[in-house]
Write a protein that holds these residues in place. Structure first.
Motif, PDB file in Angstrom:
ATOM      1  N   VAL A 285       0.800  -1.173  -0.083  1.00 11.69           N
ATOM      2  CA  VAL A 285       0.074  -0.002   0.026  1.00 11.69           C
ATOM      3  C   VAL A 285       0.972   1.268   0.130  1.00 11.69           C
ATOM      4  O   VAL A 285       0.616   2.354  -0.753  1.00 11.69           O
ATOM      5  N   LYS A 286       1.944   1.168   0.809  1.00 10.03           N
ATOM      6  CA  LYS A 286       2.893   2.323   1.089  1.00 10.03           C
ATOM      7  C   LYS A 286       3.891   2.270  -0.060  1.00 10.03           C
ATOM      8  O   LYS A 286       4.729   3.265  -0.069  1.00 10.03           O
ATOM      9  N   VAL A 287       3.799   1.467  -0.813  1.00  5.98           N
ATOM     10  CA  VAL A 287       4.940   1.286  -1.967  1.00  5.98           C
ATOM     11  C   VAL A 287       6.282   1.550  -1.354  1.00  5.98           C
ATOM     12  O   VAL A 287       7.102   2.247  -1.737  1.00  5.98           O
ATOM     13  N   ARG A 288       6.449   0.584  -0.180  1.00  7.20           N
ATOM     14  CA  ARG A 288       7.798   0.681   0.659  1.00  7.20           C
ATOM     15  C   ARG A 288       8.548  -0.633   0.464  1.00  7.20           C
ATOM     16  O   ARG A 288       7.937  -1.770   0.130  1.00  7.20           O
ATOM     17  N   ASP A 289       9.850  -0.719   0.547  1.00  9.09           N
ATOM     18  CA  ASP A 289      10.580  -1.840   0.505  1.00  9.09           C
ATOM     19  C   ASP A 289      10.368  -2.705   2.103  1.00  9.09           C
ATOM     20  O   ASP A 289      10.038  -1.906   3.128  1.00  9.09           O
ATOM     21  N   GLU A 290      10.048  -4.016   1.945  1.00  7.21           N
ATOM     22  CA  GLU A 290       9.524  -4.629   2.863  1.00  7.21           C
ATOM     23  C   GLU A 290      10.545  -4.705   4.219  1.00  7.21           C
ATOM     24  O   GLU A 290      10.047  -4.259   5.383  1.00  7.21           O
ATOM     25  N   ASP A 291      11.835  -4.793   3.898  1.00 10.19           N
ATOM     26  CA  ASP A 291      12.865  -4.699   5.032  1.00 10.19           C
ATOM     27  C   ASP A 291      13.001  -3.466   5.729  1.00 10.19           C
ATOM     28  O   ASP A 291      13.006  -3.173   6.719  1.00 10.19           O
ATOM     29  N   GLU A 292      12.827  -2.198   4.725  1.00  6.36           N
ATOM     30  CA  GLU A 292      12.907  -0.799   5.366  1.00  6.36           C
ATOM     31  C   GLU A 292      11.841  -0.585   6.219  1.00  6.36           C
ATOM     32  O   GLU A 292      11.781  -0.136   7.245  1.00  6.36           O
ATOM     33  N   LEU A 293      10.387  -1.117   5.781  1.00  8.25           N
ATOM     34  CA  LEU A 293       9.164  -0.919   6.532  1.00  8.25           C
ATOM     35  C   LEU A 293       9.190  -1.561   7.673  1.00  8.25           C
ATOM     36  O   LEU A 293       9.129  -1.111   8.879  1.00  8.25           O
ATOM     37  N   ALA A 294       9.803  -2.877   7.853  1.00  7.66           N
ATOM     38  CA  ALA A 294      10.015  -3.717   9.097  1.00  7.66           C
ATOM     39  C   ALA A 294      10.960  -2.948   9.955  1.00  7.66           C
ATOM     40  O   ALA A 294      10.545  -3.148  11.081  1.00  7.66           O
ATOM     41  N   ALA A 295      11.908  -2.395   9.578  1.00  5.19           N
ATOM     42  CA  ALA A 295      12.945  -1.648  10.436  1.00  5.19           C
ATOM     43  C   ALA A 295      12.138  -0.646  11.113  1.00  5.19           C
ATOM     44  O   ALA A 295      12.334  -0.287  12.296  1.00  5.19           O
TER      45      ALA A 295
END
Length: 307
Positions: A285-295
């Protein structure tokens, strides 16, 4: 103190558990779960979650019994489980007016172990005093879930909810703990009471249920918004719009397990190990990298709860 049962709980847990998703590469917390309503033993729930990169878990109380259990389990699994303690909004009217009173209905999760007689405000005060004492414990990171729920509660019940909510706000501020809010069809009331009482430094809207406009209000006030598996549902476009406008630094993820199981396993038992499905949908939804968002989400949980 045993695990909880009830029609909704037993029906869901009778279904086949979903398979484990691909593990996250960056560990995140489950900001809200009910292990006392899940079938596996606590050690199994923790291990399954850790295997896919989900840790720690916040075990949430809904009444005195489950709040005591949350503290007990957090103490038995230091660093892996933390506790939140409170009387659920739908518990407060039951304490005051008893089951079967006009405008008082148990929550549809049906966690209750036995019928409640009417105890009046004195009974509510006594139970809140014990929540206050539990909130002082180092294993407790939040006072919740508390708030307002007008989905099926009438005026008398709503008055008991409001009194309980105000007292929980005071308890959170007294002990410097996060306030974990349950808000069901009560956005205006919840926001009003937070303004009137003065919100604690850290506020978490559990299972965020507002739209984009509500998310903007929460963002302006610095409230954390915790998204559950229902953000993946086909019917939840307004919720995804809220996730889109919510500042990434205010987003948390949760299961509210065993409920709100994310797609494609809706209707089957939820558990902390399914957090990756919810986080990945928010990343889309936010068009963010998974690892970046998780961090970022992992850091948000540390800031929200102080663990």
């Amino acid at each position: 103190m045993g695990k909880r049962s009830g029609r909704a709980v037993e029906g869901r847990n009778a279904q086949t558990p979903p398979p484990a998703p691909e593990a996250l590469r960056v560990r995140v917390a489950d900001s809200h779960t009910h292990m006392d309503m899940q079938t596996p033993e606590v050690a199994e729930i923790i291990a399954a979650a850790e295997a896919v990169g989900v840790s720690p878990l916040v075990q949430v109380g809904v009444d005195l019994s489950s709040s005591r259990w949350a503290v007990e389990i957090a103490g038995a699994h230091p660093g892996k489980v933390w506790a939140a303690v409170a009387l659920h909004p739908n518990e407060a009217p039951r304490v005051v007016h008893g089951d079967g009173a006009e405008g008082v209905e148990a929550d549809d999760t049906d966690w209750t172990e036995k019928a409640r007689p009417a105890g009046g405000l004195e009974a509510l005060e006594a139970e809140l005093a014990e929540i206050d004492a539990l909130a002082a414990r180092p294993e407790v990171v939040a006072v919740g879930e508390t708030g307002m729920d007008t989905f099926r509660t009438g005026p008398e019940g709503a008055r008991a909810q409001e009194e309980s909510f105000r007292r929980h706000i005071a308890i959170a501020k007294k002990h410097g703990k996060a306030l974990m809010i349950h808000d069901r069809e009560a956005h205006d009331d919840v926001l009003r009471i937070l303004e009137e009482e003065g919100a604690p430094e850290r506020v978490v809207f559990h299972c965020f249920s507002g739209d984009a406009e509500m998310a903007e209000v929460c963002a302006e006030r610095g409230y954390f918004m915790s998204f559950a598996g229902n953000v993946t549902f086909a019917s939840a476009e307004p919720l995804r719009e809220a996730a889109l406008v919510a500042p990434t630094e205010l987003i948390l993820v949760e299961t509210d397990a065993p409920f709100l199981t994310p797609k494609p396993y809706r209707g089957r038992p939820n558990a902390p190990y399914l957090i990756p499905l919810t986080l990945r949908r928010i990343a889309e939804v936010k068009v963010r990298d998974e690892d970046e968002l998780a961090a970022i989400v992992a850091d948000n949980a540390r800031r929200a709860f102080g663990f």
